[in-house]
Enzyme design. Structure first.
Site, PDB file in Angstrom:
ATOM      1  N   CYS A 118       7.624  -0.969  25.261  1.00  0.00           N
ATOM      2  CA  CYS A 118       7.960  -2.167  25.684  1.00  0.00           C
ATOM      3  C   CYS A 118       7.709  -2.600  26.998  1.00  0.00           C
ATOM      4  CB  CYS A 118       9.469  -2.390  25.256  1.00  0.00           C
ATOM      5  SG  CYS A 118      10.681  -1.551  26.421  1.00  0.00           S
ATOM      6  N   CYS A 150      13.840  -3.911  23.529  1.00  0.00           N
ATOM      7  CA  CYS A 150      13.712  -2.447  23.822  1.00  0.00           C
ATOM      8  C   CYS A 150      14.766  -1.587  23.069  1.00  0.00           C
ATOM      9  CB  CYS A 150      14.156  -2.054  25.362  1.00  0.00           C
ATOM     10  SG  CYS A 150      14.038  -0.492  25.893  1.00  0.00           S
ATOM     11  N   GLY A 254       0.972 -25.882  18.538  1.00  0.00           N
ATOM     12  CA  GLY A 254       0.985 -24.507  19.249  1.00  0.00           C
ATOM     13  C   GLY A 254       0.546 -23.496  18.396  1.00  0.00           C
ATOM     14  N   GLY A 343       5.956 -31.439  18.155  1.00  0.00           N
ATOM     15  CA  GLY A 343       5.468 -31.679  17.047  1.00  0.00           C
ATOM     16  C   GLY A 343       5.477 -30.739  16.041  1.00  0.00           C
ATOM     17  N   GLU A 784       9.956  11.768  11.486  1.00  0.00           N
ATOM     18  CA  GLU A 784      10.157  13.541  11.450  1.00  0.00           C
ATOM     19  C   GLU A 784       9.831  13.978  10.120  1.00  0.00           C
ATOM     20  OE1 GLU A 784      14.066  16.450  12.311  1.00  0.00           O
ATOM     21  OE2 GLU A 784      14.379  14.513  12.316  1.00  0.00           O
ATOM     22  N   ARG A 894      18.942   9.062  14.172  1.00  0.00           N
ATOM     23  CA  ARG A 894      19.462   9.572  15.094  1.00  0.00           C
ATOM     24  C   ARG A 894      21.205   9.804  14.948  1.00  0.00           C
ATOM     25  NH1 ARG A 894      19.081   6.410  21.179  1.00  0.00           N
ATOM     26  NH2 ARG A 894      19.437   8.159  22.606  1.00  0.00           N
ATOM     27  N   ALA A1061      17.725  16.227  16.841  1.00  0.00           N
ATOM     28  CA  ALA A1061      19.102  16.816  16.811  1.00  0.00           C
ATOM     29  C   ALA A1061      19.429  17.352  18.264  1.00  0.00           C
ATOM     30  CB  ALA A1061      19.047  17.877  15.933  1.00  0.00           C
ATOM     31  N   GLU A1243      22.101  12.256  20.913  1.00  0.00           N
ATOM     32  CA  GLU A1243      22.553  11.834  20.023  1.00  0.00           C
ATOM     33  C   GLU A1243      24.219  11.475  19.968  1.00  0.00           C
ATOM     34  OE1 GLU A1243      20.745  13.535  15.919  1.00  0.00           O
ATOM     35  OE2 GLU A1243      21.315  14.960  17.342  1.00  0.00           O
TER      36      GLU A1243
END
Length: 1299
Positions: A118, A150, A254, A343, A784, A894, A1061, A1243
């Site tokens: 980020c 983030c 846009g 608009g 993982e 986590r 872990a 963690e």
């Protein structure tokens, strides 16, 4: 058309770009990354929802005769829009060679980055803000950052880094440098040496704007490319002519809404007419009657002009302007407001559009034009027909919007309730307008709502009911009754009770606002939560005065890769350059939760341009099934699918676009079968996986319950959580075409598991497969053991075709296919004494595994180990059940298992305290573990810092004093309530299986004295490489700058444990120490022989004697092991302890909340790097806070996830974090038997966020107490705004009709 141009001209980082045939469908993000190879602008969501692709847009504003700047999302901006603009990307600000800008340097100095994905977007947002205002306010800073997400840091250090530019001083807090405790406001070391900004500081300079761009806005543009044509007229007459010639064309303002249709391939060809540069559509005119705003104005321009207008209005005239400004303030984020137009906002007619509800309440008029002339249309219920459709004819075009000023006796206010404060669609929004006569009776009352019916709507009956009535509580009750009836009727019963209640809550606020202004009533707490800038304090132990300056262990060292990250030079997976003959693979996914596959028609797909191959189960050279515990998950579905998002087949093509287009053409016929979605469904159907682990029991609670004073039963639920790592998952697989070798670059926390799975899938030995990982843009457990989904298809294609193959999951695909945190259904029974002392607990966990086992059994094991939390229960038993459902397989995240289990135990403690009517903190302390206590799995606690953390937190937070203040506040406020709570934490670190507790390392010394180290851990923002360099630096006695970590690879460190872990520093640090000690033993004779020599001298002397300068190491962390068959052993190496105190405030009328203050005291031993650890603590807490509050993920009854990215799944943003957060690392508590006495930290802090749940529960209790309801109740998570509001028994007014 006087001047027509067919070439696109713009600038990027002062470089002129000329495109002769630009593709109208190409976004700026695609162009920067693919055409210009500027990969610093990241692609995280490709939905405009995260800010990672932020760039600065600059242009010459003729009306003001100056250069203007805006930060925009490159993923939402079409490149054809850029004619006459200058773009600045992160590469244009600074580099590691030329020096960093002050913004980039400050982000490093404040430790404001972790994974770094980020960071370029953050830098560009701040750079743009400083171009707009050289000294922005803290509020302007946080407003600017609302569009940048983030997942790692928790935002606080990012705000700290940028707040230095909000004021002239250094930004240091008053607590800097107190005794032996220091905070993070100090000079920074990069690569072992002081960082100096030697480059040109472009963030502080006036942009050199190319002169030739100043007059390009007057040219008509025509760009033709294949099936697309882009037309940009410069007059309304020209636009109408083009519309007449191209009746099926699309009007582009846009373009933010159009881009989504292009990406989803809803529109695949056509003519796009861009009207943003038509001068008549960019007006902003004010007269004594009102304002006229051009449809081509960006929303930011509208807000800027309205603000100037408001300041010049007479008293009482500005109600409508204030309402519009309030709606614009909370409409999306700056990046989107800077590009989206008035608009476009009106014409998409989305019921969630914030400004539309204000325009309706203000009785605004749309000025529209066609070839037949101009007319004005009131923006009422007839104007907004449905979602995506207004009443305008296809030949008409919106030119402007007129809004009248209101007289002084008229009031208008805007309200919005969203899942997240800042950058979110409304769950409900409303704008109310009221006019009173001289008697104080209503002349009119307009109640307009969005996000509840099919489009923006004025409630007609409600709006006439109050006419002639007075502004009193009876009228309020009558209108509230009618709101509920009308919303229910108009929605055909689909408007939820929550939205009905919030709508009435809005009306109560409006009522009281008017009464307060008229002084008819005392001032009431109706204005919602009060914002204040976030601030932080971090306290930790400084290195001892005697520690040599070269010894960097325990010092605050920024991430070694930080300079490359903040400049955009750091390469993530999809930043890798394309190979010349590279192919792309696109999977085809199931659209059914459970079904038989009847047929697969690939004929159109394989005939599509660019298609090279078609893959399915028959294409797999090895085994089609993979897994960790069981090999039960098919790579390609065969005959039957078991969840939405399961891969059935795949297309290999010469480009990503070709592959995705062809994949859409594969037609699959299904026969639907019954599906199971939730834990409750699975329990009812008896759908379970075998779970063979022996239950953990300490006595028999059922035998003990009859002897307890009180016995209570209950159940609580915790929900899904999406990992939302910012870097997209994927792989680049490169075949070596020699001996079957293959190289896999992938986004994985577990390279060895990737290697093992690839070997199984491809049918080749592991020694022919190399998995390489440079860095990872976040992981959190999600990368993982789900990685075969990320590399498997590319690996098969590369192996089969002999060419490099790439596959990158877009965010929607990731949401649809990958696993998440497991939902838990937990049923408990607790016996306790009248004084609150626990005596017996029995718990049954039911967890939603999804359709395969993955690591669900392991997560359940960990839940059973962790469920005691921080409390001693003499008699305890816990049982687990793994539910099999037709959803994507859930996986590790986590603090897996531990977070869910500790939540259950804390909920039990709430039940106990509320039942015996004792303070919750008293009951927690009464039952808290102490030194020498025995856990439910019969381990004695040694060196237990739990009580010390608790005492320090209670003292530092001034808990008792603040608790009294909260009680007083609640007694004085009816609709606003506060809550404060404190919770302790015991978190076991280490795998319960002995062989997993090992790390691997390789240390190489070169003759110039430089060193490379390789280890088995993956750097994903947690600072692992930095810490390992610190460890090696001390062990070898050399400066950090001598040491380099290149990457993680299975060719340098085989058979490694996954990076997870909280043990990676323990395992890999021990391995590095082992390798370094071997080398130091070899060098010892040469140090003795050349005592005055230097490192390089000893290295060369050893080399001349043919002594090896390379060593491998193995780290063996702890001797714990658990026997799962017998249910005995020791599952943890050691424990991390902590305590958190959190104070919150809720709005009982809407369910909105704010975390006011969080105080954390945590024991992490002797920190290897305090600033990195503080970042882990703050980031983990905020991630946990998201889990317990706003990160709600639901599945439909058909098994489809109802969120596909940041637009509809809400991570905490900068506006949501605690307004004050203090982290104190406990000092003088070394952890013996680990690397330099440190502890795992990744963690445990996530669990401390449960303190937010406890505080919210206390605030809800205060509301329940006002209603005379029991304080004892079960409360599930997440505590979203809806769930908080529905738990608050606010009695809505009801009226009596006149007789």
């Amino acid at each position: 058309m006087e001047k027509t141009r067919g070439t696109l001209v713009f600038y990027v980082n002062q470089r002129k770009i000329v495109e002769n045939r630009p593709d109208p469908t190409t976004t700026l993000l695609q162009y920067l990354r693919r055409n210009l190879k500027l990969t610093g602008t990241k692609n995280a969501c490709n939905q405009g929802g995260c800010g990672s692709c932020t760039v600065m847009l600059s242009w010459w504003e003729k009306a003001e005769q100056k250069i203007k700047h805006a930060n925009v999302n490159a993923c939402l901006m079409l490149v054809c829009h850029l004619h006459g603009y200058a773009i600045t990307t992160v590469e244009g600000l600074g580099s590691t060679r030329q020096g960093l800008s002050r913004i980039q340097a400050s982000l490093i100095e404040s430790f404001g980055l972790q994974c770094g994905f980020c960071s370029p977007g953050m830098v560009m947002t701040m750079h743009t803000l400083l171009q707009q205002n050289i000294q922005p306010s803290p509020e302007a800073l946080e407003m600017a950052l609302e569009g940048n997400l983030c997942r790692c840091t928790g935002y606080r250090p990012i705000v700290d880094a940028f707040q230095k530019f909000c004021k002239k001083d250094c930004g240091k807090s008053s607590y800097c440098g107190v005794g032996d405790i220091e905070d993070l406001c100090h000079c920074t070391i990069i690569d072992g040496g002081k960082h100096e900004n030697t480059g040109e500081d472009k963030s502080n300079d006036t942009l050199r704007f190319p002169k030739e761009l100043k007059n390009l806005d007057t040219e008509t543009l025509v760009f033709q490319n294949n099936d697309w044509c882009w037309l940009r007229p410069v007059t309304i007459k020209e636009a109408l002519s083009l519309m007449d010639k191209e009746p099926n064309s699309h009007i582009v303002m846009g373009g933010t809404h159009l881009v989504e249709k292009l990406k989803s391939r809803t529109i695949t060809k056509g003519t796009l007419i861009s009207c943003k540069n038509i001068q008549e559509m960019t007006i902003f005119e004010r007269n004594e009657y009102g304002i006229e705003m051009g449809a081509g104005l960006t929303l930011s321009s509208v807000a800027e002009r309205l603000q100037a207008c408001y300041l010049s209005l007479d008293n009482g005239q500005g109600h409508v302007v204030t309402a519009m400004l309030e709606s614009l303030r909370w409409l999306a984020c700056q990046q989107i407001r800077n590009h989206a137009t008035l608009g476009g906002h009106v014409m998409i007619s989305d019921p969630r559009c914030d400004l539309c509800v204000v325009l309706m309440a203000a009785r605004a008029r749309a000025v529209v034009i066609s070839k037949y002339g101009r007319r004005e249309v009131e923006m009422d219920n007839n104007f907004f027909v449905s979602n995506g459709k207004t009443s305008l004819a296809p030949i008409e075009m919106l030119v402007s919007v007129k809004v009248s000023f209101y007289p002084k006796d008229t009031y208008i206010s805007y309200y919005k309730q969203a899942s997240r404060k800042g950058f979110d669609y409304a769950l409900l929004n409303g704008c109310f307008s009221a006019s009173l006569d001289s008697r104080g009776a209503f002349r009119s009352l307009d109640l307009c709502f969005g996000s509840v019916l099919k489009t923006t709507t004025k409630l007609a009956k409600c709006s006439t009911l109050a006419n002639g009535m007075y502004l009193d509580d009876n009228t309020l009750g009558l209108v509230c009754d009618e709101i509920k009836r009308e919303l229910y009727t108009e929605s055909n019963g689909m408007a939820s009770t929550y939205k009905q209640h919030v709508a009435c809550g809005f009306l109560i606020k409006f009522w009281r606002e008017i009464q307060n202004k008229l002084n008819h009533n005392k001032k009431e707490d109706i204005n919602g939560l009060v914002w204040k800038p976030c601030e932080g304090q971090q306290l930790f132990q400084a290195p001892s005065p005697g520690q040599p300056s070269q010894d960097v262990v325990g010092r605050c060292i920024p991430l070694v890769g930080a300079p490359a990250i903040v400049t955009g030079q750091a390469r993530f997976l999809d930043d890798m350059p394309r190979f010349e003959d590279e192919l792309y693979v696109q999977p085809v996914f199931s659209t059914r939760a459970h079904a038989q596959i009847l047929s697969i028609d690939k004929s159109l797909a394989i005939a599509s341009p660019g298609v090279v191959d078609f893959l399915d189960a028959s294409s797999v050279p090895g085994e089609n099934k993979w897994g960790l515990i069981l090999q039960d998950e098919p790579l390609f579905a065969e005959n039957e699918v078991f969840c939405v998002g399961q891969v059935i087949c795949a297309i290999v093509a010469s480009s990503e676009q070709y592959a995705k287009t062809a994949a859409d053409l594969v037609k699959i016929m299904y026969l639907d079968l019954p599906c199971i979605i939730t834990n409750e469904d699975a329990v009812a159907a008896g759908s379970f996986f075998d779970y063979s682990s022996h239950p953990i029991d300490c006595g028999d609670p059922d035998k003990h319950f009859p002897y307890c004073d009180i016995v209570k039963e209950g159940q609580v639920r915790s929900g899904y959580q999406e990992h939302f790592y910012l870097e997209p998952s994927g792989a680049v697989v490169v075949p070596k075409n020699e001996s079957g070798e293959i190289e896999i670059f992938t986004t994985s926390q577990a390279p060895t598991f990737c290697q093992t799975s690839a070997s199984r899938i491809l049918g080749i030995p592991r020694n022919r497969i190399v998995v390489r990982q440079k860095r990872l843009g976040g992981g959190f457990g999600g990368r993982e053991y789900r990685t075969p989904l990320m590399f498997g298809f590319a690996a098969i294609a590369a192996h089969r075709l002999g060419k490099p193959v790439r596959m990158i999951m877009d965010r929607t695909t990731d949401f649809k296919t990958t696993g998440k945190r497991h939902p838990f259904l937990s049923k408990y029974k607790v016996g306790f004494r009248c004084d609150g002392k626990l005596e017996a607990v029995s718990i049954h966990f039911y967890i939603n595994a999804g359709y395969t086992l993955d690591v669900s059994a392991t997560i359940l094991d960990n839940a059973c180990f962790s469920v005691d939390a921080a409390y001693k229960t003499p008699v305890f038993s816990v049982y687990g059940h793994v539910c099999k459902t037709n959803t994507p397989s859930n996986t590790s995240m986590r603090a897996f298992g531990a977070a869910e289990a500790v939540f259950v135990m804390e909920a039990i403690l709430c039940t106990v305290a509320d039942t015996v009517k004792l303070d919750q903190e008293y009951v927690r302390q009464l039952n808290m573990y102490k030194e020498g206590s025995i856990t439910h799995y019969k381990r004695e606690l040694e060196n237990c810092m739990l009580q010390r953390c608790w005492r320090d937190c209670m003292t530092q937070s001034k808990f008792e004093e603040r608790k009294k203040a909260v009680t007083l506040y609640n007694s004085q406020n009816k609709f606003m309530k506060k809550g404060i709570a404190v919770m302790p934490l015991k978190f076991g670190v280490g795998y319960p299986v002995r062989h997993l507790n090992q790390g691997a390392a390789l240390v190489n010394i070169y003759l110039d004295g430089s060193i490379t180290i390789a280890h088995g851990g993956v750097e994903m923002g947690q600072g692992l490489h930095t810490k390992m360099i610190q460890v090696a630096s001390r062990a070898l006695g050399v400066p950090m700058e001598n040491i380099h970590v290149s990457e993680t690879g299975t060719n340098t460190c085989p058979n490694t444990t996954s990076t997870a872990a909280s043990v990676s520093s323990d395992l890999n640090g021990a391995a590095i120490l082992d390798a370094c000690n071997k080398i130091m033993d070899r060098l010892r004779p040469y140090k003795q022989k050349i005592p005055k020599g230097q490192w390089k001298d000893w290295v060369n002397a050893a080399y001349m004697d043919r002594v090896g300068l390379s060593a491998t190491g193995i780290g063996r962390s702890g001797n714990q092991h658990w026997d799962f068959e017998k249910g005995v052993g020791n599952p943890s190496h050691y424990y991390t302890y902590g305590t958190a105190c959190t104070e919150v405030e809720i709005d009982c009328l809407t369910g909105e909340h704010q975390v006011l203050d969080t105080e954390i005291v945590i024991d992490i031993g002797n920190s290897l790097n305090p600033s990195i650890d503080v970042g882990q603590i703050e980031g983990g807490f905020v991630q946990g806070y998201g889990w317990v509050t706003m990160e709600e993920l639901k599945f439909s009854s058909k098994g489809e996830t109802l969120a596909y990215g940041p637009v509809d799944y809400k991570l905490p943003g900068v506006r949501n974090i605690p307004r004050r957060m203090k982290v104190s690392i406990l000092k003088d508590c070394p952890n013996m038997g680990t690397v330099y006495s440190s502890k795992g930290v990744g963690e445990p802090p996530l669990l401390l966020a449960i303190s937010v749940y406890l505080a919210l529960r206390k605030a809800i209790q205060a509301c329940r107490a006002d209603a005379g309801l029991s304080a004892n109740f079960d409360l599930d998570i997440p505590l979203t705004a809806e769930n908080i509001r529905m738990a608050c028994p606010v009695k809505l007014p009801t009226g009596k009709a006149a007789s």
